[in-house]
Design a protein around this motif. Structure first.
Motif, PDB file in Angstrom:
ATOM      1  N   HIS A 207       0.833  -1.073  -0.309  1.00  0.00           N
ATOM      2  CA  HIS A 207       0.311  -0.014   0.546  1.00  0.00           C
ATOM      3  C   HIS A 207       1.018   1.468   0.299  1.00  0.00           C
ATOM      4  O   HIS A 207       1.783   1.160   0.255  1.00  0.00           O
ATOM      5  CB  HIS A 207      -1.163   0.244   1.360  1.00  0.00           C
ATOM      6  N   LYS A 208       0.490   2.418  -0.993  1.00  0.00           N
ATOM      7  CA  LYS A 208       1.459   3.611  -1.071  1.00  0.00           C
ATOM      8  C   LYS A 208       0.309   4.558  -0.144  1.00  0.00           C
ATOM      9  O   LYS A 208      -0.493   4.631  -0.033  1.00  0.00           O
ATOM     10  CB  LYS A 208       1.240   3.567  -2.627  1.00  0.00           C
ATOM     11  N   LYS A 209       1.742   5.356   0.666  1.00  0.00           N
ATOM     12  CA  LYS A 209       1.316   6.033   1.025  1.00  0.00           C
ATOM     13  C   LYS A 209       0.535   7.434   1.037  1.00  0.00           C
ATOM     14  O   LYS A 209       0.608   7.164  -0.428  1.00  0.00           O
ATOM     15  CB  LYS A 209       2.508   6.720   2.668  1.00  0.00           C
ATOM     16  N   LYS A 210      -0.535   7.893   2.235  1.00  0.00           N
ATOM     17  CA  LYS A 210      -1.236   8.925   1.171  1.00  0.00           C
ATOM     18  C   LYS A 210       0.046  10.602   0.999  1.00  0.00           C
ATOM     19  O   LYS A 210       0.557  10.757   1.814  1.00  0.00           O
ATOM     20  CB  LYS A 210      -2.274   9.367   1.750  1.00  0.00           C
ATOM     21  N   ILE A 211      -0.867  10.665  -0.116  1.00  0.00           N
ATOM     22  CA  ILE A 211       0.707  11.676  -0.767  1.00  0.00           C
ATOM     23  C   ILE A 211       0.008  13.083   0.204  1.00  0.00           C
ATOM     24  O   ILE A 211      -0.971  14.341  -0.413  1.00  0.00           O
ATOM     25  CB  ILE A 211       0.792  12.352  -2.012  1.00  0.00           C
ATOM     26  N   VAL A 212       0.897  13.968   0.950  1.00  0.00           N
ATOM     27  CA  VAL A 212       0.046  15.381   2.025  1.00  0.00           C
ATOM     28  C   VAL A 212       1.304  15.995   1.565  1.00  0.00           C
ATOM     29  O   VAL A 212       2.351  16.075   1.604  1.00  0.00           O
ATOM     30  CB  VAL A 212       0.653  15.374   3.330  1.00  0.00           C
ATOM     31  N   HIS A 213       0.585  17.671   1.025  1.00  0.00           N
ATOM     32  CA  HIS A 213       1.861  18.405   0.800  1.00  0.00           C
ATOM     33  C   HIS A 213       1.900  19.442   2.645  1.00  0.00           C
ATOM     34  O   HIS A 213       1.021  19.551   2.898  1.00  0.00           O
ATOM     35  CB  HIS A 213       0.653  19.549  -0.191  1.00  0.00           C
ATOM     36  N   SER A 214       3.706  19.121   2.509  1.00  0.00           N
ATOM     37  CA  SER A 214       3.686  19.840   3.660  1.00  0.00           C
ATOM     38  C   SER A 214       3.104  21.437   3.677  1.00  0.00           C
ATOM     39  O   SER A 214       3.368  21.911   3.550  1.00  0.00           O
ATOM     40  CB  SER A 214       5.369  19.595   4.303  1.00  0.00           C
ATOM     41  N   TYR A 215       2.908  21.790   5.281  1.00  0.00           N
ATOM     42  CA  TYR A 215       2.115  23.450   5.451  1.00  0.00           C
ATOM     43  C   TYR A 215       2.885  23.780   6.187  1.00  0.00           C
ATOM     44  O   TYR A 215       3.654  22.981   7.347  1.00  0.00           O
ATOM     45  CB  TYR A 215       1.134  23.165   5.931  1.00  0.00           C
ATOM     46  N   PRO A 216       4.068  24.671   5.963  1.00  0.00           N
ATOM     47  CA  PRO A 216       5.143  25.986   6.712  1.00  0.00           C
ATOM     48  C   PRO A 216       4.554  25.592   8.410  1.00  0.00           C
ATOM     49  O   PRO A 216       3.017  26.310   8.353  1.00  0.00           O
ATOM     50  CB  PRO A 216       5.636  26.054   6.113  1.00  0.00           C
ATOM     51  N   TRP A 217       5.482  26.123   9.132  1.00  0.00           N
ATOM     52  CA  TRP A 217       4.990  26.844  10.305  1.00  0.00           C
ATOM     53  C   TRP A 217       6.007  27.418  10.465  1.00  0.00           C
ATOM     54  O   TRP A 217       7.361  27.591  10.870  1.00  0.00           O
ATOM     55  CB  TRP A 217       5.337  25.339  11.643  1.00  0.00           C
ATOM     56  N   ILE A 229      15.539  35.719  12.449  1.00  0.00           N
ATOM     57  CA  ILE A 229      15.499  35.053  11.321  1.00  0.00           C
ATOM     58  C   ILE A 229      14.198  34.465  10.745  1.00  0.00           C
ATOM     59  O   ILE A 229      13.858  33.655  11.504  1.00  0.00           O
ATOM     60  CB  ILE A 229      16.386  34.396  10.671  1.00  0.00           C
ATOM     61  N   PRO A 230      13.511  35.286   9.982  1.00  0.00           N
ATOM     62  CA  PRO A 230      12.412  34.650   9.372  1.00  0.00           C
ATOM     63  C   PRO A 230      12.842  32.738   8.999  1.00  0.00           C
ATOM     64  O   PRO A 230      13.340  33.039   8.266  1.00  0.00           O
ATOM     65  CB  PRO A 230      11.777  35.308   8.357  1.00  0.00           C
ATOM     66  N   VAL A 231      11.562  32.207   9.227  1.00  0.00           N
ATOM     67  CA  VAL A 231      12.454  30.914   8.695  1.00  0.00           C
ATOM     68  C   VAL A 231      10.970  30.313   8.769  1.00  0.00           C
ATOM     69  O   VAL A 231       9.603  30.310   9.580  1.00  0.00           O
ATOM     70  CB  VAL A 231      13.405  29.873   9.816  1.00  0.00           C
ATOM     71  N   SER A 232      11.013  28.600   8.385  1.00  0.00           N
ATOM     72  CA  SER A 232       9.473  28.181   8.095  1.00  0.00           C
ATOM     73  C   SER A 232      10.929  26.535   8.749  1.00  0.00           C
ATOM     74  O   SER A 232      11.444  26.484   7.694  1.00  0.00           O
ATOM     75  CB  SER A 232       9.282  27.817   6.476  1.00  0.00           C
ATOM     76  N   GLY A 333       9.619  12.941  16.160  1.00  0.00           N
ATOM     77  CA  GLY A 333       9.621  13.287  14.811  1.00  0.00           C
ATOM     78  C   GLY A 333      11.017  14.126  14.792  1.00  0.00           C
ATOM     79  O   GLY A 333      11.329  14.480  15.648  1.00  0.00           O
ATOM     80  N   LEU A 334      11.179  14.149  13.592  1.00  0.00           N
ATOM     81  CA  LEU A 334      12.330  15.696  13.129  1.00  0.00           C
ATOM     82  C   LEU A 334      11.811  16.719  11.931  1.00  0.00           C
ATOM     83  O   LEU A 334      10.659  15.993  10.950  1.00  0.00           O
ATOM     84  CB  LEU A 334      13.553  14.425  12.442  1.00  0.00           C
ATOM     85  N   HIS A 335      11.785  17.720  12.485  1.00  0.00           N
ATOM     86  CA  HIS A 335      11.947  18.813  11.060  1.00  0.00           C
ATOM     87  C   HIS A 335      13.213  18.951  10.923  1.00  0.00           C
ATOM     88  O   HIS A 335      14.294  19.320  11.011  1.00  0.00           O
ATOM     89  CB  HIS A 335      10.864  20.471  12.394  1.00  0.00           C
ATOM     90  N   TYR A 336      12.417  19.856   9.565  1.00  0.00           N
ATOM     91  CA  TYR A 336      13.384  20.459   8.394  1.00  0.00           C
ATOM     92  C   TYR A 336      13.667  22.361   9.469  1.00  0.00           C
ATOM     93  O   TYR A 336      12.137  22.391   8.807  1.00  0.00           O
ATOM     94  CB  TYR A 336      14.074  19.791   7.313  1.00  0.00           C
ATOM     95  N   ILE A 337      14.238  23.195   9.159  1.00  0.00           N
ATOM     96  CA  ILE A 337      14.426  24.756   9.190  1.00  0.00           C
ATOM     97  C   ILE A 337      14.927  24.981   7.973  1.00  0.00           C
ATOM     98  O   ILE A 337      16.183  25.042   7.629  1.00  0.00           O
ATOM     99  CB  ILE A 337      14.886  25.069  10.425  1.00  0.00           C
ATOM    100  N   PHE A 338      13.727  25.987   6.955  1.00  0.00           N
ATOM    101  CA  PHE A 338      14.638  26.571   6.314  1.00  0.00           C
ATOM    102  C   PHE A 338      13.948  28.316   6.551  1.00  0.00           C
ATOM    103  O   PHE A 338      13.670  28.651   7.365  1.00  0.00           O
ATOM    104  CB  PHE A 338      14.200  26.025   5.139  1.00  0.00           C
ATOM    105  N   ALA A 339      15.213  28.662   5.649  1.00  0.00           N
ATOM    106  CA  ALA A 339      14.795  30.799   5.941  1.00  0.00           C
ATOM    107  C   ALA A 339      12.673  30.771   4.782  1.00  0.00           C
ATOM    108  O   ALA A 339      12.830  29.959   3.840  1.00  0.00           O
ATOM    109  CB  ALA A 339      15.668  31.123   5.209  1.00  0.00           C
ATOM    110  N   ARG A 340      12.898  31.374   5.497  1.00  0.00           N
ATOM    111  CA  ARG A 340      11.078  32.212   5.257  1.00  0.00           C
ATOM    112  C   ARG A 340      11.339  32.189   3.211  1.00  0.00           C
ATOM    113  O   ARG A 340      12.126  32.749   2.872  1.00  0.00           O
ATOM    114  CB  ARG A 340      10.794  33.479   5.784  1.00  0.00           C
ATOM    115  N   LYS A 341      10.346  31.269   2.595  1.00  0.00           N
ATOM    116  CA  LYS A 341      10.356  31.878   1.067  1.00  0.00           C
ATOM    117  C   LYS A 341      10.154  32.743   0.679  1.00  0.00           C
ATOM    118  O   LYS A 341       9.736  33.799   0.844  1.00  0.00           O
ATOM    119  CB  LYS A 341       9.241  30.293   0.499  1.00  0.00           C
ATOM    120  N   GLY A 342      11.529  33.241  -0.309  1.00  0.00           N
ATOM    121  CA  GLY A 342      11.476  34.201  -1.118  1.00  0.00           C
ATOM    122  C   GLY A 342      11.676  35.598   0.211  1.00  0.00           C
ATOM    123  O   GLY A 342      11.839  36.930  -0.655  1.00  0.00           O
TER     124      GLY A 342
END
Length: 705
Positions: A207-217, A229-232, A333-342
């Motif tokens: 069975h394949k896992k449901k594809i979910v688009h991640s929403y940033p915090w 620093i604005p991050v997501s 869980g584990l989270h990845y932190i990126f700089a704010r888009k744009g």
């Protein structure tokens, strides 16, 4: 309002005469394999819980139910639009035909019907992809002319349709039929795919896992009072159940059908236990139990509660990465932190921070409050550098000192634990033999076994298998895990073969002695209750002195200690008390109470002990005085009627345990059973009639008392 976006797919399943015969003896027919593939595909679509719309066309059907057949006479025959585009359901699988037909259909015409249904059969929906899955063996050639075929191929180019052919691998050069060449051309033009049933079922194996688009915090990463620093933050790993959202359904007791539109109405009221009055919810003060006392907690007290503040991600300090071991990590869980888009300045700042942490070998400790009022938690920010993809920070929760379990182990640096070079080399040889990156030979596509981020969870797969099985077989017991799931627990054959010799070598180098666990010595309290009447001469050997120690024995409980009749063995208790000098009159109340307890508190529904006790008591009363038994049995029946114990009343009548008659004992007041029953039921309806004639004010008066 923008239309919803779905992935659309229409399956064309050939059920005609051309797919009814098996290619080889003792093999499945093309129809059987095609039906299994379609069933598994629909099941995959259902379990993935994605935005999927699925349709089904039966090629070679006896019916010609499709929009094109209504427009064109003598064309598009034996093509049935069985299921229009809709969300996949289990009913689609149940409605698949069990046997092939004797008709034949044109597979190119079926494709045109599918394209027409995408264009005209559904509206108000936007498709991110439009796929047509063709399941046929091309043994029934198409009758379309070249001009019509050319229009179909041009339509695939313009409308971005994709054609997938399942059942025959069109890449096989040995297939030379004209229709197969045409199918190859359409698959190539539409960037489609082709596969045999074996390869397709291998793709649908799990069975394949449901594809979910991640929403940033989105939050500001604060370093000191001046740097923000604005991050997501995105979830990278999360410990989640196999199915998160369950839809509650109510089962109709008559039709046994589940309904999601109906439910049980529930209401919550606050009742004063002293006078049984309903209290308004606004007048209720919440409280907490503290031992046996209830401590009220008012709105005023809430102002003294700890307030975590607004959402934040604040750096408390930095520490060496060696101080953060796996035993210090916590959470699910584990989270990845990126700089704010744009935000280019934020991207530059995060890149500098990641490179500095990496070069200096540091880890940042941060305090995170997910939202206002949530509990603050401590996390570790660690640098992640992937030159090909991204540079970011990984965030994992760390535990507090109270959550760490300190364990002490004996030292292994002692001389008796030292290993020789020969023994160390034997272990290294075993490690090399069990290398999972070279677990398969060249016959497999990938030589690595259980690759990271690609291996499925056996537990999740079995749960989803059980859900799918229960949907199709509601009355059957759940099956055992299938072989494909059990294979995930086994070592690959090549690894098992390579490691056999190193394991035998280690067994010779390290002689293991089986240590038998010593049985715990029994305490004196246990020895006291271990009474053995038969083997009085047995003795117990002491483990240390090996000297015989006599067992401690207690005297047998004498019958004189029984003072009343219990429910364990009432007949024996009665006999013992009679022998001690008591009379039937003295013991009748105890026997009556024991019988009533055995009936009222019965769990198994057999009433075996209560029945035997009643027989014994009645026989004793027949010999002595029947009056106590007769008076009790009438009242006992009334109590049984009130408690709705009709089954035991039938037992009384069947075993003739009613009142004792004059013919059995002259002291009895009853000549027959009917006179007793008249007395039992003569006032059966009086309470109801009295209630109806009573004034409402009187009822209210009694309610307030």
């Amino acid at each position: 309002m923008a239309p919803k976006v779905y992935d659309g797919a229409i399956i064309i399943l050939d059920i005609g005469r051309n797919v009814s015969q098996a290619a080889e003896k003792d093999k499945k027919s093309f129809f059987t394999e095609g039906r299994e593939f379609v069933s598994r595909l629909i099941e995959r679509k259902i379990m993935s819980q994605g935005r999927n719309l699925l349709g089904l066309i039966l090629l070679g059907s006896k019916k010609s139910e499709n929009n094109m057949a209504k427009q064109c006479d003598d064309a598009f025959r034996h093509i049935d639009m069985a299921v229009k585009l809709q969300e996949p359901t289990w009913q689609m699988i149940r409605n698949l035909p069990e046997l092939p037909t004797k008709s034949r259909g044109d597979w190119m015409e079926a494709i045109i019907v599918a394209v027409d249904h995408f264009a005209n059969g559904i509206s108000g929906i936007k498709f991110s992809s439009k796929k047509i899955i063709l399941v046929t063996n091309f043994m029934s050639p198409t009758c379309l002319e070249e001009n019509d075929i050319e229009r179909v191929t041009n339509g695939f180019k313009e409308d971005n349709f994709e054609l997938d052919v399942i059942g025959l691998d069109l890449l096989d050069d040995s297939l030379k039929e004209v229709d197969i060449e045409l199918a190859r051309r359409i698959v190539a033009i539409s960037n489609g795919a082709t596969a045999s049933f074996k390869d397709a079922m291998r793709y649908l194996l799990f069975h394949k896992k449901k594809i979910v688009h991640s929403y940033p915090w989105n939050v500001d990463l604060s370093i000191g009072p001046n740097i923000k620093i604005p991050v997501s933050s995105y979830i990278r790993l999360k410990d989640e159940p196999a199915v998160k959202n369950w839809v509650t359904a109510i089962k109709d007791p008559v039709t046994h059908a589940a309904s999601t539109t109906e439910g049980i109405v529930k209401s919550k009221v606050h009742v004063n236990t002293e006078n049984q009055t309903v209290i308004d919810s606004n007048a209720v003060i919440s409280g907490y139990h503290y031992g046996q006392q209830i401590i009220p907690f008012t709105e005023c007290d809430q102002s003294f509660l700890y307030n975590s503040g607004e959402k934040c991600l604040s750096v408390y300090g930095f520490t060496q990465s060696s101080n953060i071991g796996w035993q210090n990590l916590h959470g699910d869980g584990l989270h990845y932190i990126f700089a704010r888009k744009g935000n280019k300045k934020a991207q530059y700042a995060i890149r500098c921070l990641v490179e500095c942490l990496h070069e200096m070998g540091l880890v940042a400790l941060v305090r995170r409050v997910y939202n206002k009022g949530n509990t603050p938690k401590m996390f570790a920010l660690m640098p992640v550098i992937d030159n090909d993809n991204y540079i970011c920070l990984s965030m994992a929760e760390i535990c507090y000192s109270e959550e760490i379990k300190y364990m002490t182990f004996p030292s292994t640096t002692l001389k008796r634990f030292e290993c020789t070079n020969h023994e160390v080399d034997a272990f290294k040889e075993l490690i090399r033999a069990m290398d999972l990156t070279k677990a398969y030979d060249e016959t497999y596509d990938d030589t690595e076994a259980f690759p990271i981020a690609e291996t499925v969870s056996p537990a999740v797969q079995y749960v989803l298998d059980c859900i799918a099985f229960r949907a199709m077989n509601p009355d059957k017991p759940l099956p055992e895990p299938r072989d494909e799931i059990m294979m995930l627990f086994k070592a690959p054959p090549l690894v098992a073969k390579r490691s056999k010799e190193p394991l035998n070598k280690l067994k010779k180098l390290f002689t293991l002695t089986k240590i038998e666990k010593k049985k715990k010595e029994k305490t004196e309290a246990i020895e006291i209750f271990e009474h053995n009447n038969e083997n009085e001469e047995n003795i117990k050997m002491d483990n240390q002195t090996k000297e015989p120690v006599p067992l401690i024995k207690l005297p047998i409980a004498s019958s004189s200690r029984i003072t009343n009749i219990g429910t364990i063995d009432p007949i024996n208790d009665f006999k013992i008390l009679i022998d001690s000098g008591k009379t039937l009159t003295d013991l009748f109340s105890d026997m009556r109470e024991a019988i009533e307890n055995l009936v009222y508190c019965n769990l198994d529904g057999t009433y075996r002990k209560a029945l035997s006790t009643m027989k014994f008591l009645r026989a004793e009363c027949v010999k002595a005085d029947p009056l106590p038994y007769n008076n009790w049995i009438i009242n006992f029946k009334k109590a049984l009627i009130a408690r709705k114990k009709d089954d035991f009343i039938d037992i009384i009548h069947t075993n003739k345990l009613d009142v004792i008659l004059k013919e059995e004992n002259e002291l009895s007041l009853y000549d027959n059973i009917d006179s007793c029953d008249d007395q039992l039921y003569e006032n059966d309806t009086v309470p109801d009639c009295t209630e109806l004639t009573m004034d409402q004010e009187i009822n209210d008066l009694f309610d307030n008392m």
